[in-house]
Scaffold this motif. Structure first.
Motif, mmCIF file in Angstrom:
data_model
loop_
_atom_site.group_PDB
_atom_site.id
_atom_site.type_symbol
_atom_site.label_atom_id
_atom_site.label_comp_id
_atom_site.label_asym_id
_atom_site.label_seq_id
_atom_site.Cartn_x
_atom_site.Cartn_y
_atom_site.Cartn_z
ATOM 1 N N LYS A 42 34.281 60.157 79.495
ATOM 2 C CA LYS A 42 35.289 60.676 80.431
ATOM 3 C C LYS A 42 36.373 61.487 79.712
ATOM 4 O O LYS A 42 36.670 62.624 80.085
ATOM 5 C CB LYS A 42 35.934 59.516 81.213
ATOM 6 C CG LYS A 42 34.950 58.643 81.950
ATOM 7 C CD LYS A 42 35.619 57.498 82.677
ATOM 8 C CE LYS A 42 36.332 56.478 81.805
ATOM 9 N NZ LYS A 42 35.420 55.726 80.903
ATOM 10 N N SER A 43 36.962 60.886 78.665
ATOM 11 C CA SER A 43 38.043 61.592 77.946
ATOM 12 C C SER A 43 37.509 62.842 77.266
ATOM 13 O O SER A 43 38.187 63.881 77.229
ATOM 14 C CB SER A 43 38.683 60.674 76.906
ATOM 15 O OG SER A 43 39.324 59.596 77.544
ATOM 16 N N THR A 44 36.297 62.748 76.731
ATOM 17 C CA THR A 44 35.716 63.910 76.050
ATOM 18 C C THR A 44 35.500 65.052 77.049
ATOM 19 O O THR A 44 35.784 66.214 76.733
ATOM 20 C CB THR A 44 34.385 63.523 75.365
ATOM 21 O OG1 THR A 44 34.633 62.386 74.527
ATOM 22 C CG2 THR A 44 33.840 64.651 74.523
ATOM 23 N N LEU A 168 44.703 64.214 84.479
ATOM 24 C CA LEU A 168 45.381 62.978 84.054
ATOM 25 C C LEU A 168 44.356 61.988 83.529
ATOM 26 O O LEU A 168 43.433 61.598 84.250
ATOM 27 C CB LEU A 168 46.132 62.344 85.233
ATOM 28 C CG LEU A 168 47.276 63.133 85.875
ATOM 29 C CD1 LEU A 168 47.837 62.347 87.078
ATOM 30 C CD2 LEU A 168 48.397 63.399 84.868
ATOM 31 N N ASP A 169 44.514 61.592 82.276
ATOM 32 C CA ASP A 169 43.600 60.618 81.680
ATOM 33 C C ASP A 169 44.292 59.256 81.635
ATOM 34 O O ASP A 169 45.203 59.041 80.826
ATOM 35 C CB ASP A 169 43.186 61.071 80.271
ATOM 36 C CG ASP A 169 42.006 60.265 79.722
ATOM 37 O OD1 ASP A 169 41.622 59.265 80.362
ATOM 38 O OD2 ASP A 169 41.471 60.638 78.664
ATOM 39 N N GLU A 170 43.901 58.370 82.499
ATOM 40 C CA GLU A 170 44.438 57.008 82.599
ATOM 41 C C GLU A 170 45.967 56.957 82.675
ATOM 42 O O GLU A 170 46.602 56.295 81.851
ATOM 43 C CB GLU A 170 43.936 56.158 81.431
ATOM 44 C CG GLU A 170 42.416 56.031 81.434
ATOM 45 C CD GLU A 170 41.922 54.896 80.572
ATOM 46 O OE1 GLU A 170 42.585 53.854 80.538
ATOM 47 O OE2 GLU A 170 40.873 55.054 79.932
ATOM 48 N N PRO A 171 46.543 57.611 83.668
ATOM 49 C CA PRO A 171 48.014 57.614 83.762
ATOM 50 C C PRO A 171 48.596 56.247 84.095
ATOM 51 O O PRO A 171 49.759 55.997 83.800
ATOM 52 C CB PRO A 171 48.291 58.611 84.892
ATOM 53 C CG PRO A 171 47.070 58.578 85.734
ATOM 54 C CD PRO A 171 45.932 58.370 84.779
HETATM 55 MG MG LIG Z 1 38.911 57.630 77.662
#
Ligand SMILES: [Mg+2]
Ligand SMILES: Nc1ncnc2c1ncn2[C@@H]1O[C@H](COP(=O)(O)OP(=O)(O)OP(=O)(O)O)[C@@H](O)[C@H]1O
Length: 244
Positions: A42-44, A168-171
């Motif tokens: 996901k983050s990548t 937004l990554d895990e806000p």
């Molecule tokens: Mg991640």
């Protein structure tokens, strides 16, 4: 044409294939949730979209333009904004100055040379702080905020350039239940002018705010569709059961 279209995204780190042909399509004024188990990419994928990582293969289109080779700055200029887990708030500055800096970064030197702009910027800073329920803390140092409030300040800063797409990554990581609920409320109004891609582990939160979801598993898209389509998807249910 969708606002964002990432297709055939492959990302290899050494011997590890983090993304293996992943894809993501996001329409105008759409809130899109990106979910999947830890390490599913996901983050990548978010970084490949934002330009923080260069995909080994694949294409990213944004506002009808192929941006695959764009730098993060060029992507920001094209209307993309991101907030990752790492903080961009300057803790010793006041909330007011943090927002002011974010707004000034978007203004041209020409604008800044006119003192008239100061009044306009002041109104914009206060509007943003009010929108994110931080106006009463305007002249406190950012370091004095709760964890949740710092996240809201960062989201406000990410919106300073009036982006068309916010990533937004895990806000809500580390937030209390109440802070999560408020975050959902604070995000809703931005839908009028902006699309959102949000990575979250809290499935209740994501179900409440998103229109569509994409599920990643081992670097591939397992499913993509409306929230109810994804909820009914057997393969998705299985990976979440496997994880539990
Ligand atoms: Mg991640
Ligand atoms: N810079 C890097 N160098 C080497 N491997 C990496 C790098 N970044 C990510 N990876 C690996 O790529 C895979 C996908 O990682 P990624 O961070 O995208 O997953 P994720 O879905 O965001 O996970 P989480 O839910 O834990 O945040 C993982 O196996 C991770 O270890």
């Amino acid at each position: 044409m969708p606002l964002l279209e990432a297709a055939g995204i492959k990302k290899i780190f050494g011997k590890l294939t983090a993304l293996d042909g992943a894809a993501l399509t996001v329409g105008e004024n759409e809130f899109h949730g990106l979910i999947g188990p830890n390490g599913s990419g996901k983050s990548t994928l978010m970084k490949c979209i934002a330009g923080a990582e260069v995909p080994t293969q694949g294409k990213v289109s944004f506002v009808n333009t192929d941006i695959t080779a764009f730098t993060p700055t060029e992507r920001a200029r094209a209307g993309m904004s991101l907030k990752f887990q790492i903080t961009s708030v300057l803790p010793t500055l006041t909330l007011y100055d943090n927002i002011l800096l974010a707004l000034q970064a978007q203004s041209s030197l020409f604008d800044l040379l006119f003192s008239r702009t100061r009044g306009v910027l002041h109104d914009q800073v206060m509007t943003m702080l009010t929108q994110f329920r931080l106006a009463d803390r305007a002249f406190d140092a950012a370091a004095a905020l709760s964890h949740g409030q710092q996240q809201w300040l960062e989201i406000a800063m990410a919106l300073a350039g009036k982006p068309r797409l916010l990533l937004l990554d895990e806000p809500t990581g580390g937030m209390s239940l109440e802070e999560r609920r408020v975050t959902g409320e604070l995000l809703q109004p931005i839908k009028q002018h902006c699309s959102l891609v949000i990575v979250e582990h809290d499935l209740d939160f994501i179900r409440d705010i998103c229109d569509r979801l994409t599920v990643l598993d081992q670097g591939k898209v397992l499913a993509s569709g409306t929230v109810s389509e994804i909820q009914a998807n057997k393969a998705v249910q299985e990976i979440y059961l496997r994880r539990a």
